[in-house]
Design a protein around this motif. Structure first.
Motif, PDB file in Angstrom:
ATOM      1  N   LEU A  55     -84.487  10.122 -13.405  1.00  0.00           N
ATOM      2  CA  LEU A  55     -84.777  11.313 -12.465  1.00  0.00           C
ATOM      3  C   LEU A  55     -84.843  10.428 -11.108  1.00  0.00           C
ATOM      4  N   ALA A  56     -85.398   9.251 -10.936  1.00  0.00           N
ATOM      5  CA  ALA A  56     -85.456   8.392  -9.746  1.00  0.00           C
ATOM      6  C   ALA A  56     -83.871   8.148  -9.204  1.00  0.00           C
ATOM      7  N   ALA A  57     -83.253   7.856 -10.027  1.00  0.00           N
ATOM      8  CA  ALA A  57     -81.646   7.673  -9.542  1.00  0.00           C
ATOM      9  C   ALA A  57     -81.033   8.822  -9.359  1.00  0.00           C
ATOM     10  N   GLU A  58     -81.412   9.812 -10.129  1.00  0.00           N
ATOM     11  CA  GLU A  58     -80.640  11.083  -9.846  1.00  0.00           C
ATOM     12  C   GLU A  58     -81.008  11.699  -8.388  1.00  0.00           C
ATOM     13  N   SER A  59     -81.996  11.543  -8.142  1.00  0.00           N
ATOM     14  CA  SER A  59     -82.541  11.880  -6.650  1.00  0.00           C
ATOM     15  C   SER A  59     -81.667  11.496  -5.525  1.00  0.00           C
ATOM     16  N   TRP A  60     -80.898  10.270  -5.822  1.00  0.00           N
ATOM     17  CA  TRP A  60     -80.033   9.781  -4.612  1.00  0.00           C
ATOM     18  C   TRP A  60     -78.532  10.342  -4.645  1.00  0.00           C
ATOM     19  N   ARG A  61     -78.241  11.380  -5.782  1.00  0.00           N
ATOM     20  CA  ARG A  61     -76.934  11.887  -5.816  1.00  0.00           C
ATOM     21  C   ARG A  61     -76.582  12.340  -4.537  1.00  0.00           C
ATOM     22  N   GLY A  62     -75.416  11.640  -4.182  1.00  0.00           N
ATOM     23  CA  GLY A  62     -74.697  12.320  -2.705  1.00  0.00           C
ATOM     24  C   GLY A  62     -75.535  11.576  -1.401  1.00  0.00           C
TER      25      GLY A  62
ATOM     26  N   SER B  88     -78.774  -7.489 -15.825  1.00  0.00           N
ATOM     27  CA  SER B  88     -80.256  -7.349 -15.291  1.00  0.00           C
ATOM     28  C   SER B  88     -79.594  -6.370 -14.055  1.00  0.00           C
ATOM     29  N   LEU B  89     -80.698  -5.756 -13.458  1.00  0.00           N
ATOM     30  CA  LEU B  89     -80.517  -4.887 -12.058  1.00  0.00           C
ATOM     31  C   LEU B  89     -80.454  -5.829 -11.126  1.00  0.00           C
ATOM     32  N   GLY B  90     -79.341  -5.448 -10.111  1.00  0.00           N
ATOM     33  CA  GLY B  90     -79.233  -6.159  -8.936  1.00  0.00           C
ATOM     34  C   GLY B  90     -80.353  -5.618  -8.072  1.00  0.00           C
ATOM     35  N   ARG B  91     -80.309  -6.175  -6.776  1.00  0.00           N
ATOM     36  CA  ARG B  91     -81.217  -6.035  -5.646  1.00  0.00           C
ATOM     37  C   ARG B  91     -81.239  -4.658  -5.374  1.00  0.00           C
ATOM     38  N   ASP B  92     -80.275  -4.121  -4.746  1.00  0.00           N
ATOM     39  CA  ASP B  92     -79.715  -2.749  -4.119  1.00  0.00           C
ATOM     40  C   ASP B  92     -80.175  -1.663  -5.339  1.00  0.00           C
ATOM     41  N   GLU B  93     -79.886  -1.889  -6.478  1.00  0.00           N
ATOM     42  CA  GLU B  93     -80.171  -0.984  -7.550  1.00  0.00           C
ATOM     43  C   GLU B  93     -81.632  -0.948  -7.694  1.00  0.00           C
ATOM     44  N   ILE B  94     -82.472  -1.836  -7.800  1.00  0.00           N
ATOM     45  CA  ILE B  94     -83.817  -2.024  -7.909  1.00  0.00           C
ATOM     46  C   ILE B  94     -84.390  -1.406  -6.700  1.00  0.00           C
ATOM     47  N   LEU B  95     -83.905  -1.449  -5.584  1.00  0.00           N
ATOM     48  CA  LEU B  95     -84.401  -0.788  -4.242  1.00  0.00           C
ATOM     49  C   LEU B  95     -84.394   0.839  -4.435  1.00  0.00           C
ATOM     50  N   ALA B  96     -83.125   0.987  -4.946  1.00  0.00           N
ATOM     51  CA  ALA B  96     -82.906   2.593  -4.987  1.00  0.00           C
ATOM     52  C   ALA B  96     -83.871   2.946  -6.050  1.00  0.00           C
ATOM     53  N   LEU B  97     -84.193   2.379  -6.887  1.00  0.00           N
ATOM     54  CA  LEU B  97     -84.973   3.224  -8.120  1.00  0.00           C
ATOM     55  C   LEU B  97     -86.394   2.951  -7.560  1.00  0.00           C
ATOM     56  N   ILE B  98     -86.847   2.079  -6.603  1.00  0.00           N
ATOM     57  CA  ILE B  98     -88.023   1.971  -6.205  1.00  0.00           C
ATOM     58  C   ILE B  98     -88.255   3.391  -5.281  1.00  0.00           C
ATOM     59  N   LEU B  99     -87.453   3.366  -4.479  1.00  0.00           N
ATOM     60  CA  LEU B  99     -87.598   4.547  -3.400  1.00  0.00           C
ATOM     61  C   LEU B  99     -87.492   5.813  -4.108  1.00  0.00           C
ATOM     62  N   GLY B 100     -86.515   6.146  -5.318  1.00  0.00           N
ATOM     63  CA  GLY B 100     -86.820   7.151  -6.068  1.00  0.00           C
ATOM     64  C   GLY B 100     -87.959   7.460  -6.663  1.00  0.00           C
TER      65      GLY B 100
END
Lengths: 272, 314
Positions: A55-62, B88-100
């Motif tokens: 869900l967290a990843a999904e919220s970034w769609r687009g 393993s998750l890259g830095r940008d990927e981790i940051l995207a997940l944290i914000l999400g």
């Protein structure tokens, strides 16, 4: 092995260990990749955690971090753990952020790195700013960077959509720390939204809704209600009063009343 | 990293490494689905699979090679050994997940889920090496709740009753609507819906929806195309001061000019009352040159407001 190969592996984010690994040829430097540093580094993950991360990843769609979120999601879905949505509420989150400056700012926040960018001032001049980024927040539909402005030597708030250039790491790299107890929402509220002044406004009944978020009723006068209203930004407050035309009349303070009258006279122009 | 071609090569290797575990966990996935998951095309993915097919751990006997089959349009993989573990998750990927996750936090009320989110945030922040999530807020709690209610209603084609504050008319009304789509323009979120009150398609700003109630009885929404909006009016403006504020208020591009600025500009509006209110709010920083009836509307409105101050107009 070639240095270039090692660099390539590091670029991929793969940690390598360099050293004499071959017992028969100890002058031959080799390298190896430790399985535990290569493989996904989240430890034990449950099905409902996978669902939340999806869900967290999904919220970034687009939006700005869509690509990074998508590749993170693929890795998570490769664990072979099925998502457990049982306990997760049915929500469809969507982050609204398309500025290309979002990622560089987030990176700088993570690395505690000073950044440079051009910023549009009130009079439409472009000013170069050098800032230690402390925090990022979304409020009233805009994204704000809060940071220590090195040239102004003060804590400042910047709106992301007013940045005119790419945000770049500053060549004047400084090591900084974020003050303890720093709370981005607090700073934002106190700098932008916390009412520091009050006015008494006469508001037509059933009108002026957007002005009355922080108000209390003082008295009733025919078609109008007298309110005490708190505000933080004088300019914005005046703009909003004028927006409402004859539905909102300033009673006190006198200087505010005078300024509104002055502006109304300007606007009335030929009709006076 | 300096030459784009090299970077592309690296990206491709990254994708190859991520393909193996993904296929391992999704045996029999179609080429099309696989291409979608990696934002690629079936042709590119086939190329990648051909490359992968040649890979295996040292030894290089047929027994140690990966076994890929994808001719049928569906992909399976055997014998992928250590490569089947995701990277393993890259830095940008981790940051995207944290914000999400930070963002999810504001939309969830269940204690258990909140605890799970907090644990995940701690885990991920640990990987980045500082507690970045404590310095971020994506919070728009009220709006987030409204948005998810609306997007569920869009998905399920459910009618809702909303309490809506129209800023232009400055009034609050209850309307039964059928939500159709949520979209963003100029940093503001809008809902496109069929409105039973006006019997036409309308857009509503999400931040002006005060409350939502589910509608039990089915509403009748006629088929057909959205009503054409009332005609556009082009308004000519002279900006006198506060250029940034004026431009932002009208949704005009805010651009820096070099020397002599062109302070005359025009804007197309659907609702002249809205334009009148903006010009009012700018308190003389912008004036309407044409049409004259719109500029007259401003001065009349101002004169009317002055009466409220009992200072007279003379």
């Amino acid at each position: 092995m070639f240095e270039r190969d090692k660099d390539d592996l590091r670029t991929l984010g793969i940690e390598i260990e360099v050293g004499g690994l071959d017992p028969l040829f100890d002058d031959e430097a080799g390298y190896r990749i430790r399985p535990d540093s290569y493989a996904l580094n989240l430890g034990e993950v449950t099905g409902s955690e996978i669902a939340l991360l999806s869900l967290a990843a999904e919220s970034w769609r687009g939006a700005a971090l869509g690509d990074a979120a998508q590749s993170a999601l693929n890795k998570l879905l490769s664990l072979g753990i099925s998502s457990d949505y049982e306990s997760i509420p049915a929500i469809a989150p969507k982050l609204l952020m398309n500025s290309e400056n979002f990622l560089p700012i987030i990176r700088a926040l993570a690395d505690l790195r000073t950044i440079d960018f051009d910023y549009i001032s009130k009079d439409l001049h472009v000013e170069k700013r050098t800032v230690n980024p402390f925090g990022l927040a979304n409020s009233h539909g805009y994204w704000y960077l809060v940071g220590y402005d090195l040239s102004r030597e003060d804590l400042r708030v910047f709106r992301l959509d007013r940045m005119q250039s790419q945000v770049a790491p500053s060549p004047n790299m400084a090591i900084f720390t974020v003050p303890e107890n720093f709370d981005v929402q607090n700073v934002l509220n106190s700098q932008l939204f916390e009412p520091t002044m009050v006015a008494q406004l006469r508001v037509r009944k059933g009108k002026g809704f957007s002005l009355l978020a922080q108000s209390k009723i003082l008295s009733d006068i025919d078609d109008f209600v007298l309110y005490e209203v708190g505000f933080s930004n004088r300019q914005k407050f005046i703009d909003s009063i004028l927006w409402h035309g004859d539905d909102v009349i300033v009673q006190t303070p006198e200087d505010l009343r005078q300024e509104v009258v002055h502006k109304l006279r300007l606007l009335a122009g030929g009709n006076l | 990293m300096t030459n784009p071609k090299g970077a592309q090569g690296i990206n491709r290797i990254g994708r190859l490494l991520d393909l193996v575990p993904y296929i391992s966990a999704h045996q029999g996935i179609s080429l099309t689905d696989l291409a979608n998951a990696f934002s690629s095309t079936p042709a590119h993915i086939t190329e990648d699979l051909n490359t992968l097919w040649m890979c295996g751990l040292p030894g290089y006997t047929p027994l140690e090679l990966m076994e890929l089959s994808f001719e049928s349009g569906f992909v399976t993989i055997q014998n992928a050994q250590t490569l089947k573990r995701p990277r393993s998750l890259g830095r940008d990927e981790i940051l995207a997940l944290i914000l999400g996750l930070e963002y999810l936090k504001d939309q969830v009320s269940s204690e258990n889920v909140l605890k799970e989110i907090a644990d995940l945030l701690a885990k991920l922040s640990n990987l980045v090496g500082n507690f970045i999530h404590e310095r971020l807020t994506t919070a728009m709690p009220a709006l987030a709740g409204i948005r998810s209610q609306l997007s569920l209603a869009v998905d399920h084609r459910e009618a809702l009753t909303i309490e809506y504050h129209s800023l232009v008319r400055d009034s609050v009304t209850f309307r039964t609507i059928l939500p159709l789509d949520i979209f963003t323009e100029n940093n503001t979120e809008y809902l496109l819906a069929f409105c039973n009150l006006s019997h036409s398609h309308r857009t509503f700003r999400l931040d002006r929806i005060l409350s939502i109630t589910q509608n039990s009885n089915e509403s009748t929404i006629p088929e057909g195309t959205p009503n054409q909006n009332q005609g556009k009016t082009t308004i000519n403006l002279s900006i006198i001061s506060r250029e940034r504020d004026v431009r932002e208020a009208f949704g005009l591009e805010v651009k820096v000019h070099d020397s002599q600025r062109d302070l005359e500009t025009s804007v197309d509006v659907f609702n002249t009352d809205w334009a009148v209110r903006i010009v009012m709010s700018m308190g003389g920083a912008v004036a309407i040159d044409a049409p004259t009836q719109t500029s007259r509307a401003v001065s009349e409105r101002a004169a009317k407001a002055l009466l409220g101050y009992e200072v007279g107009t003379a």
